[in-house]
Every structure is written in C-alpha cells, then in structure tokens.
Write a protein that holds these residues in place. Sequence first.
Motif, PDB file in Angstrom:
ATOM      1  N   PHE A   1       0.822  -1.213   0.000  1.00  0.00           N
ATOM      2  CA  PHE A   1       0.000   0.000   0.000  1.00  0.00           C
ATOM      3  C   PHE A   1       0.857   1.264   0.000  1.00  0.00           C
ATOM      4  O   PHE A   1       0.467   2.280  -0.570  1.00  0.00           O
ATOM      5  N   SER A   2       2.005   1.210   0.607  1.00  0.00           N
ATOM      6  CA  SER A   2       2.897   2.368   0.618  1.00  0.00           C
ATOM      7  C   SER A   2       4.284   1.927   1.066  1.00  0.00           C
ATOM      8  O   SER A   2       4.439   0.927   1.772  1.00  0.00           O
TER       9      SER A   2
ATOM     10  N   HIS B   1      -2.725   1.629   7.159  1.00  0.00           N
ATOM     11  CA  HIS B   1      -3.425   0.520   6.502  1.00  0.00           C
ATOM     12  C   HIS B   1      -3.704  -0.596   7.499  1.00  0.00           C
ATOM     13  O   HIS B   1      -4.817  -1.152   7.530  1.00  0.00           O
TER      14      HIS B   1
ATOM     15  N   ASN C   1      -0.976  -7.542  -8.078  1.00  0.00           N
ATOM     16  CA  ASN C   1      -1.383  -6.162  -7.788  1.00  0.00           C
ATOM     17  C   ASN C   1      -2.694  -6.110  -7.012  1.00  0.00           C
ATOM     18  O   ASN C   1      -3.670  -5.464  -7.402  1.00  0.00           O
ATOM     19  N   GLN C   2      -2.720  -6.825  -5.888  1.00  0.00           N
ATOM     20  CA  GLN C   2      -3.887  -6.827  -5.020  1.00  0.00           C
ATOM     21  C   GLN C   2      -3.433  -7.265  -3.631  1.00  0.00           C
ATOM     22  O   GLN C   2      -2.375  -7.875  -3.482  1.00  0.00           O
TER      23      GLN C   2
ATOM     24  N   SER D   1      -3.727  -0.332  -9.032  1.00  0.00           N
ATOM     25  CA  SER D   1      -4.778   0.652  -9.254  1.00  0.00           C
ATOM     26  C   SER D   1      -5.606   0.823  -7.984  1.00  0.00           C
ATOM     27  O   SER D   1      -6.055  -0.160  -7.390  1.00  0.00           O
ATOM     28  N   ASP D   2      -5.787   2.080  -7.586  1.00  0.00           N
ATOM     29  CA  ASP D   2      -6.610   2.364  -6.409  1.00  0.00           C
ATOM     30  C   ASP D   2      -8.056   1.939  -6.642  1.00  0.00           C
ATOM     31  O   ASP D   2      -8.734   1.472  -5.721  1.00  0.00           O
TER      32      ASP D   2
ATOM     33  N   THR E   1      -8.418  -1.756  -6.060  1.00  0.00           N
ATOM     34  CA  THR E   1      -8.384  -2.054  -4.627  1.00  0.00           C
ATOM     35  C   THR E   1      -9.705  -1.717  -3.960  1.00  0.00           C
ATOM     36  O   THR E   1     -10.231  -2.498  -3.154  1.00  0.00           O
ATOM     37  N   VAL E   2     -10.268  -0.562  -4.288  1.00  0.00           N
ATOM     38  CA  VAL E   2     -11.548  -0.143  -3.697  1.00  0.00           C
ATOM     39  C   VAL E   2     -12.657  -1.121  -4.073  1.00  0.00           C
ATOM     40  O   VAL E   2     -13.457  -1.538  -3.225  1.00  0.00           O
TER      41      VAL E   2
END
Length: 319
Positions: free
Chosen positions: A23-24, A33, A180-181, A272-273, A276-277
């Motif tokens: 996430f960062s 998070h 990517n998740q 991609s945000d 994720t959302v």
Amino acid sequence: MKLIHKLIMDNQTTVAYFLLLEFSKKWHLQMLHFFLFFVLYLSIIIANLLIISAVAIDNRLHSPMYWFLINLALQDLGIVSVIVPKSMINSLIDTRHISYFGCVAQVFLFVSFAASDFSLLTVMAYDRYVAICNPLHYEMVMNWKACTEIIILVWIISLLYGTLHTTGTFSILFCSNVVNQFFCEIPQLLKLSCSGFSLIEFGVIVVSIIVGLGCFTFIITSYVMIFKAVLKIPSEQGRKAFSTCIPHLIIVSLFISTGSVAYLKPTSDSPSDIDTVITVLYSVIPPLMNPIIYTMRNREIKVYLVLERKTNFTNRWHN
C-alpha cells in the motif's frame, strides 16, 4: 485435491512465492493501513459473532430464516479471515510475501466461502418467497430436515467449485510473481500467465457466468413475486415483510454488482486504487454490512441484544 497437489508440485519450478500489493513504502502509511484493516476486521468479527450468539442462544430465533442467517455469518467470517489477517501482518512487519501454498489456500478458501455465501443468499431469497407468497406451505417446504440438507448441499457444491477454480488457476505457468492486489485474487493471478487461460479455468469461468446469471435471475424473480404479494398485505404486515426482504436485497445487490465488476473488467498492468476499492467493496464490506443491516432492521435480534445488554448490566450492578 490430488489433482490440485500435483499441479502445485509441477508449478513450483516457476514460482516459489508471490508478492502482494504494497500500500505504501512509508512506514506510517503502512501502519495506517494496518489500523484501518484491524478496525474493519474486528468490527466484522464482533458483529457476526453477535448474530451467531443471538440465534444460538435465543429460542425465539430458532427458525429456518435464522438458521440460514447464522450460516451466512459463518461464511462471512470465513471470507474476511482468509484474506484480511495476512494483509495486516504484511503491513505490520513490512513485507509483501505470501508462499505459493499460502496463495493456493487463499484462492481455494476465499472462492469456496464466496460461492457458499452467494448460494445461501439465493436460498434465502427462496425462503422469503415461500414464507410470504405461500405461508400455508412454509413449514412443509422449509422444515428442519430440508434446511439442513440445503446447507450441506451448499457447502459441498461450494467446496467443489473452489477446487475447480483453484485447479484451473494454478494449472498455468506464471511469468511473474507480483500480484497487484492485497490478496491472491484470481483475475490478478491469471494476468501473470505466460500462456493465457487454461481450459479448466476457462470452463469454470463460463459455467460460473451461466450459474451466476441464473441465480441472479432467480433472486430478482423471487423479489418481484414477494413485492407483488406484499402490496396485497395490510399495511402493518406489509411493513414487516419489507423489513426482512429489503436488507437481503441490499446485501445481494452490493455483493453481485461489485464482485461482477472486479472479475469481469480488464485488469490493469500496474497497481490501481480503483481495483483495490472495488475488491474491498465485494470482499470486506458485505461481511460487515450483513450483521449491521440485519440487527438494525430485525426486531427479534434487536430485542435479544437489548435484553442481553440489560442482563449483563444488572449482573454487574448486583455483583
């Protein structure tokens, strides 16, 4: 299960582990998070355990509708427990790793719980249809033997479905191990394939779409019939019928709409945000919304929770 094990052993030569979404890179954002997921996870655990304890303890709630509800709560606990704790641990210790076998387990358990969740929502729509549209036949159709057999069938079908999906997903060769998740989501894993879909996974996806559309059509048809019947019921009884149907419809709509978007839309090549959302909306929010909606809109469960709270307060006061 032997087929899954063989495919896993064959594929170990290409990928030993996967790297989940980070996430960062900043420690304080990783802790944010962790804290957000911890609050969500704790809320889901407490809310669903309250539903389970209410139905298990209060004899007034021992009916088919609440039997299905307690199983739905168990499935919701399973869904979040498979994916959220691992993401929290990774953020806490600042890592992205998940083992190959851990990823396989996540896919199998998550898909199985999600399939059983959707199947049970379909069954609950039929339960409400019989209760409202054919009340005189309800006890004969939805007796305890039939309800138990339905639950067993739901679990068997869901485990079989999870096995087929897992076999199809991990029968491919992976050219990358970067997912990517925040958990091993099937669309993100298939994107890593060197040779595209396997025939097994393609067949499972086609069957899933057909069955999913069939269940969704059945649910919508059931509610159309229910709402038609409710309009003919006197106002007080009609409001009670709506109070049990509308929460169910809200949960179904949220689960189906966000899940369909996540699995049918093209996956992006980079984190991609939006992805994720959407994933959070179909995997984490429904297990949280389910107990909240049912406790807010269900008079019997609210009465139990209020009485239990008063009893605990009284016992503490006398002690």
